[in-house]
Design a protein around this motif. Structure first.
Motif, short mmCIF file in Angstrom:
data_model
loop_
_atom_site.label_atom_id
_atom_site.label_comp_id
_atom_site.label_asym_id
_atom_site.label_seq_id
_atom_site.Cartn_x
_atom_site.Cartn_y
_atom_site.Cartn_z
N SER A 147 -91.66 91.30 67.18
CA SER A 147 -92.28 92.46 67.80
C SER A 147 -91.22 93.49 68.12
O SER A 147 -90.12 93.16 68.56
N SER A 148 -91.56 94.74 67.89
CA SER A 148 -90.63 95.80 68.22
C SER A 148 -90.87 96.32 69.64
O SER A 148 -90.30 97.31 70.05
N SER A 149 -91.71 95.63 70.38
CA SER A 149 -92.03 96.04 71.73
C SER A 149 -90.80 95.99 72.63
O SER A 149 -89.99 95.08 72.54
N THR A 150 -90.70 96.97 73.48
CA THR A 150 -89.60 96.99 74.45
C THR A 150 -90.08 96.59 75.85
O THR A 150 -89.30 96.61 76.79
N GLU A 201 -101.70 96.95 77.48
CA GLU A 201 -101.12 97.71 76.37
C GLU A 201 -101.31 99.21 76.56
O GLU A 201 -100.43 100.00 76.23
N ASN A 224 -98.44 101.78 76.56
CA ASN A 224 -98.58 102.55 75.33
C ASN A 224 -97.81 101.93 74.16
O ASN A 224 -97.23 102.64 73.34
N GLU A 225 -97.78 100.61 74.15
CA GLU A 225 -97.20 99.87 73.03
C GLU A 225 -97.64 98.42 73.13
O GLU A 225 -98.27 98.01 74.09
N GLN A 226 -97.28 97.65 72.11
CA GLN A 226 -97.68 96.25 72.09
C GLN A 226 -97.00 95.48 73.22
O GLN A 226 -95.86 95.75 73.57
#
Length: 69
Positions: free
Chosen positions: A3-6, A39, A43-45
């Motif tokens: 996942s590119s989630s931060t 989410e 505003n992201e995964q």
């Protein structure tokens, strides 16, 4: 899960804490609804495991060693 989630587990815990303290959980919510709201907040995964662990903070029973069978 790559996942590119931060979004971190600490951020999710803070979000759940805020929601809990402000009555969000006073009405029934499905796991999907909580996930989608989280989410939307970031505003992201978001990793579902982070949400599950954060909620478990409020739902997990505290069992002392002397109480275990």
């Amino acid at each position: 899960m790559n996942s590119s989630s931060t979004v971190t587990d600490t951020q999710v815990q803070s979000w759940i804490d805020d929601k809990y303290n402000n009555g969000y959980f006073n009405t029934a919510k499905s796991a999907l609804q909580i996930f989608l709201d989280c989410e939307a907040q970031f505003n992201e995964q978001v990793r579902p495991l982070y949400i599950a662990r954060a909620i478990q903070h409020y739902t997990k029973k505290n069992i002392h060693k002397s109480q275990r069978l």
